[in-house]
Design a protein around this motif. Structure first.
Motif, PDB file in Angstrom:
ATOM      1  N   MET A 112       2.917  -4.906   1.615  1.00 36.43           N
ATOM      2  CA  MET A 112       2.481  -3.510   1.571  1.00 36.43           C
ATOM      3  C   MET A 112       1.475  -3.249   0.457  1.00 36.43           C
ATOM      4  O   MET A 112       1.671  -3.653  -0.688  1.00 36.43           O
ATOM      5  N   SER A 113       0.409  -2.545   0.817  1.00 35.42           N
ATOM      6  CA  SER A 113      -0.529  -2.047  -0.185  1.00 35.42           C
ATOM      7  C   SER A 113      -1.011  -0.675   0.254  1.00 35.42           C
ATOM      8  O   SER A 113      -1.423  -0.491   1.400  1.00 35.42           O
ATOM      9  N   THR A 114      -0.951   0.287  -0.663  1.00 36.35           N
ATOM     10  CA  THR A 114      -1.375   1.647  -0.359  1.00 36.35           C
ATOM     11  C   THR A 114      -2.331   2.146  -1.437  1.00 36.35           C
ATOM     12  O   THR A 114      -2.503   1.519  -2.475  1.00 36.35           O
ATOM     13  N   THR A 115      -2.915   3.286  -1.186  1.00 37.37           N
ATOM     14  CA  THR A 115      -3.914   3.818  -2.115  1.00 37.37           C
ATOM     15  C   THR A 115      -3.336   4.068  -3.489  1.00 37.37           C
ATOM     16  O   THR A 115      -3.971   3.774  -4.510  1.00 37.37           O
ATOM     17  N   ASN A 116      -2.117   4.614  -3.549  1.00 33.56           N
ATOM     18  CA  ASN A 116      -1.576   5.089  -4.822  1.00 33.56           C
ATOM     19  C   ASN A 116      -0.225   4.496  -5.194  1.00 33.56           C
ATOM     20  O   ASN A 116      -0.016   4.062  -6.326  1.00 33.56           O
ATOM     21  N   GLY A 117       0.711   4.494  -4.263  1.00 30.14           N
ATOM     22  CA  GLY A 117       2.088   4.153  -4.596  1.00 30.14           C
ATOM     23  C   GLY A 117       2.281   2.742  -5.099  1.00 30.14           C
ATOM     24  O   GLY A 117       3.030   2.505  -6.062  1.00 30.14           O
ATOM     25  N   THR A 118       1.634   1.767  -4.474  1.00 33.60           N
ATOM     26  CA  THR A 118       1.847   0.386  -4.909  1.00 33.60           C
ATOM     27  C   THR A 118       1.220   0.138  -6.277  1.00 33.60           C
ATOM     28  O   THR A 118       1.690  -0.725  -7.024  1.00 33.60           O
ATOM     29  N   LYS A 119       0.206   0.908  -6.631  1.00 35.85           N
ATOM     30  CA  LYS A 119      -0.362   0.796  -7.984  1.00 35.85           C
ATOM     31  C   LYS A 119       0.668   1.211  -9.032  1.00 35.85           C
ATOM     32  O   LYS A 119       0.810   0.559 -10.078  1.00 35.85           O
ATOM     33  N   SER A 120       1.400   2.285  -8.764  1.00 31.93           N
ATOM     34  CA  SER A 120       2.434   2.728  -9.700  1.00 31.93           C
ATOM     35  C   SER A 120       3.574   1.719  -9.785  1.00 31.93           C
ATOM     36  O   SER A 120       4.108   1.450 -10.864  1.00 31.93           O
ATOM     37  N   LEU A 121       3.965   1.158  -8.648  1.00 28.84           N
ATOM     38  CA  LEU A 121       5.014   0.135  -8.668  1.00 28.84           C
ATOM     39  C   LEU A 121       4.598  -1.065  -9.510  1.00 28.84           C
ATOM     40  O   LEU A 121       5.391  -1.592 -10.299  1.00 28.84           O
ATOM     41  N   LYS A 122       3.355  -1.506  -9.354  1.00 28.78           N
ATOM     42  CA  LYS A 122       2.866  -2.631 -10.148  1.00 28.78           C
ATOM     43  C   LYS A 122       2.890  -2.312 -11.642  1.00 28.78           C
ATOM     44  O   LYS A 122       3.188  -3.179 -12.468  1.00 28.78           O
ATOM     45  N   LYS A 123       2.591  -1.073 -11.987  1.00 27.90           N
ATOM     46  CA  LYS A 123       2.499  -0.687 -13.393  1.00 27.90           C
ATOM     47  C   LYS A 123       3.809  -0.898 -14.137  1.00 27.90           C
ATOM     48  O   LYS A 123       3.813  -1.255 -15.326  1.00 27.90           O
ATOM     49  N   VAL A 124       4.929  -0.678 -13.474  1.00 25.07           N
ATOM     50  CA  VAL A 124       6.230  -0.719 -14.149  1.00 25.07           C
ATOM     51  C   VAL A 124       7.122  -1.839 -13.626  1.00 25.07           C
ATOM     52  O   VAL A 124       8.341  -1.804 -13.789  1.00 25.07           O
ATOM     53  N   GLN A 125       6.531  -2.855 -13.026  1.00 30.49           N
ATOM     54  CA  GLN A 125       7.339  -3.912 -12.410  1.00 30.49           C
ATOM     55  C   GLN A 125       8.089  -4.769 -13.420  1.00 30.49           C
ATOM     56  O   GLN A 125       8.987  -5.530 -13.045  1.00 30.49           O
ATOM     57  N   ASN A 126       7.756  -4.644 -14.693  1.00 37.84           N
ATOM     58  CA  ASN A 126       8.469  -5.429 -15.707  1.00 37.84           C
ATOM     59  C   ASN A 126       9.673  -4.697 -16.288  1.00 37.84           C
ATOM     60  O   ASN A 126      10.397  -5.261 -17.113  1.00 37.84           O
ATOM     61  N   VAL A 127       9.885  -3.442 -15.905  1.00 41.93           N
ATOM     62  CA  VAL A 127      11.073  -2.708 -16.352  1.00 41.93           C
ATOM     63  C   VAL A 127      12.313  -3.320 -15.683  1.00 41.93           C
ATOM     64  O   VAL A 127      12.270  -3.723 -14.513  1.00 41.93           O
ATOM     65  N   LYS A 128      13.409  -3.388 -16.408  1.00 46.36           N
ATOM     66  CA  LYS A 128      14.596  -4.094 -15.911  1.00 46.36           C
ATOM     67  C   LYS A 128      15.100  -3.537 -14.588  1.00 46.36           C
ATOM     68  O   LYS A 128      15.393  -4.283 -13.645  1.00 46.36           O
ATOM     69  N   TYR A 129      15.243  -2.215 -14.510  1.00 49.19           N
ATOM     70  CA  TYR A 129      15.709  -1.571 -13.286  1.00 49.19           C
ATOM     71  C   TYR A 129      14.566  -0.740 -12.721  1.00 49.19           C
ATOM     72  O   TYR A 129      14.151   0.247 -13.337  1.00 49.19           O
ATOM     73  N   LEU A 130      14.056  -1.142 -11.561  1.00 44.06           N
ATOM     74  CA  LEU A 130      12.945  -0.434 -10.920  1.00 44.06           C
ATOM     75  C   LEU A 130      13.379   0.039  -9.546  1.00 44.06           C
ATOM     76  O   LEU A 130      13.814  -0.765  -8.708  1.00 44.06           O
ATOM     77  N   SER A 172      -1.298  -4.332  -5.178  1.00 45.84           N
ATOM     78  CA  SER A 172      -2.440  -3.444  -5.376  1.00 45.84           C
ATOM     79  C   SER A 172      -3.727  -4.105  -4.883  1.00 45.84           C
ATOM     80  O   SER A 172      -4.696  -3.416  -4.556  1.00 45.84           O
ATOM     81  N   ASP A 173      -3.717  -5.433  -4.787  1.00 49.41           N
ATOM     82  CA  ASP A 173      -4.892  -6.204  -4.389  1.00 49.41           C
ATOM     83  C   ASP A 173      -4.742  -6.688  -2.944  1.00 49.41           C
ATOM     84  O   ASP A 173      -3.805  -7.418  -2.617  1.00 49.41           O
ATOM     85  N   LEU A 174      -5.663  -6.293  -2.080  1.00 48.31           N
ATOM     86  CA  LEU A 174      -5.552  -6.639  -0.665  1.00 48.31           C
ATOM     87  C   LEU A 174      -5.749  -8.125  -0.403  1.00 48.31           C
ATOM     88  O   LEU A 174      -5.091  -8.704   0.462  1.00 48.31           O
ATOM     89  N   ASP A 175      -6.644  -8.751  -1.125  1.00 48.43           N
ATOM     90  CA  ASP A 175      -6.873 -10.181  -0.913  1.00 48.43           C
ATOM     91  C   ASP A 175      -5.627 -10.995  -1.262  1.00 48.43           C
ATOM     92  O   ASP A 175      -5.280 -11.948  -0.548  1.00 48.43           O
ATOM     93  N   LEU A 176      -4.961 -10.618  -2.342  1.00 47.42           N
ATOM     94  CA  LEU A 176      -3.737 -11.308  -2.720  1.00 47.42           C
ATOM     95  C   LEU A 176      -2.650 -11.077  -1.681  1.00 47.42           C
ATOM     96  O   LEU A 176      -1.875 -11.991  -1.359  1.00 47.42           O
ATOM     97  N   LEU A 177      -2.574  -9.872  -1.148  1.00 49.23           N
ATOM     98  CA  LEU A 177      -1.598  -9.578  -0.089  1.00 49.23           C
ATOM     99  C   LEU A 177      -1.820 -10.504   1.101  1.00 49.23           C
ATOM    100  O   LEU A 177      -0.884 -11.145   1.597  1.00 49.23           O
ATOM    101  N   LYS A 178      -3.065 -10.581   1.567  1.00 54.83           N
ATOM    102  CA  LYS A 178      -3.368 -11.405   2.739  1.00 54.83           C
ATOM    103  C   LYS A 178      -3.064 -12.877   2.476  1.00 54.83           C
ATOM    104  O   LYS A 178      -2.497 -13.573   3.323  1.00 54.83           O
ATOM    105  N   GLU A 179      -3.427 -13.345   1.297  1.00 51.96           N
ATOM    106  CA  GLU A 179      -3.189 -14.743   0.937  1.00 51.96           C
ATOM    107  C   GLU A 179      -1.703 -15.056   0.905  1.00 51.96           C
ATOM    108  O   GLU A 179      -1.251 -16.102   1.392  1.00 51.96           O
ATOM    109  N   THR A 180      -0.913 -14.138   0.351  1.00 49.94           N
ATOM    110  CA  THR A 180       0.533 -14.344   0.276  1.00 49.94           C
ATOM    111  C   THR A 180       1.175 -14.263   1.646  1.00 49.94           C
ATOM    112  O   THR A 180       2.050 -15.079   1.984  1.00 49.94           O
ATOM    113  N   ALA A 181       0.751 -13.292   2.441  1.00 51.85           N
ATOM    114  CA  ALA A 181       1.332 -13.113   3.775  1.00 51.85           C
ATOM    115  C   ALA A 181       1.041 -14.290   4.689  1.00 51.85           C
ATOM    116  O   ALA A 181       1.856 -14.623   5.568  1.00 51.85           O
TER     117      ALA A 181
END
Length: 242
Positions: A99-117, A47-56
């Motif tokens: 990958m970072s997008t306006t909406n979808g990656t925010k939702s993925l981050k929200k539930v990333q701790n669920v066992k099956y995602l 969800s964070d572009l700076d973190l994406l760039k740093e990781t990439a």
């Protein structure tokens, strides 16, 4: 099996669900599904572009692509935007997509701790539904992505499509557990014979059309049950095909 649907990430305050399914029909989950179908090694979402760039930056330049979108447009300096048509085999095979997008990656981050995602779009609706049924867990959270925190017609359509398939094909009892999903089932029953028409009616479909020629994107995103890919989180924040 209890099925729940929430329109956007901010609607989920907490969850004890065994399975989470994130939907972003236009276009993140469709792009993820096609990228994996075309041989991408994995998608790491941010969800964070700076973190994406740093990781990439720490990744082999020959084995990565940066995929970024804000407001429907590709971010300057990124390799790709958020189009399922752009993630061709020639471009993505064997590579990790950051990958970072306006909406979808925010939702993925929200539930990333669920066992099956899982990430789901209309093209892999059946594949994801059958994976959910095979796991046979008690609680399944379906999460839309919306548009900047607001409701989206197309994500609710896909949630209804998923719930409909499970409801009519699962051998055990299925409970439609909140009003949001009941409404999504009604929406699916209204539009299931004209999916492309629904996407073009949706506010975000109109938004994309106003930005340029996105007819082929809309057609791709409206295809139903044509992919056997189940995008699955294998480690926190990283999705692979399964």
């Amino acid at each position: 099996m209890n099925l729940y649907y929430y329109h956007v990430a901010d609607d989920v305050l907490e969850t004890d669900s065994d399975i989470a399914v994130v939907i972003d029909v236009l276009r993140a989950s469709t792009t993820i599904s096609w990228a994996l179908k075309n041989g991408a090694d994995s998608i790491q979402f941010f969800s964070d572009l700076d973190l994406l760039k740093e990781t990439a930056e720490r990744w082999d330049a020959n084995k990565k692509l940066m995929l970024g979108e804000r407001g429907g447009k590709k971010i300057n300096g990124f390799d790709l935007g958020n189009s399922p048509l752009s993630v061709t085999k020639e471009k993505v095979q064997g590579k990790r997509l950051f990958m970072s997008t306006t909406n979808g990656t925010k939702s993925l981050k929200k539930v990333q701790n669920v066992k099956y995602l899982f990430a789901m779009a209309l093209p892999n609706r059946k594949a994801v539904a059958e994976r959910i049924m095979s796991l046979n867990k008690k609680n399944v959270l379906i999460l839309g992505s919306g548009w900047e925190g607001s409701y989206s017609l197309e994500d609710s359509l896909a949630a209804g499509a998923l719930a409909s398939y499970i409801k009519y094909n699962f051998n055990n009892e299925v409970n439609i557990s909140n009003d949001e999903l009941q409404a999504s089932l009604a929406l699916w029953n209204t539009w299931k014979n004209d999916i492309l028409g629904c996407l073009k009616t949706a506010t975000h479909g109109k938004r994309l059309t106003s930005l340029g020629d996105y007819d082929d994107d809309l057609k791709c995103c409206s295809e139903l049950d044509c992919l056997d890919i189940v995008p699955t989180q294998f480690e926190r924040g990283v999705i692979r095909a399964s």
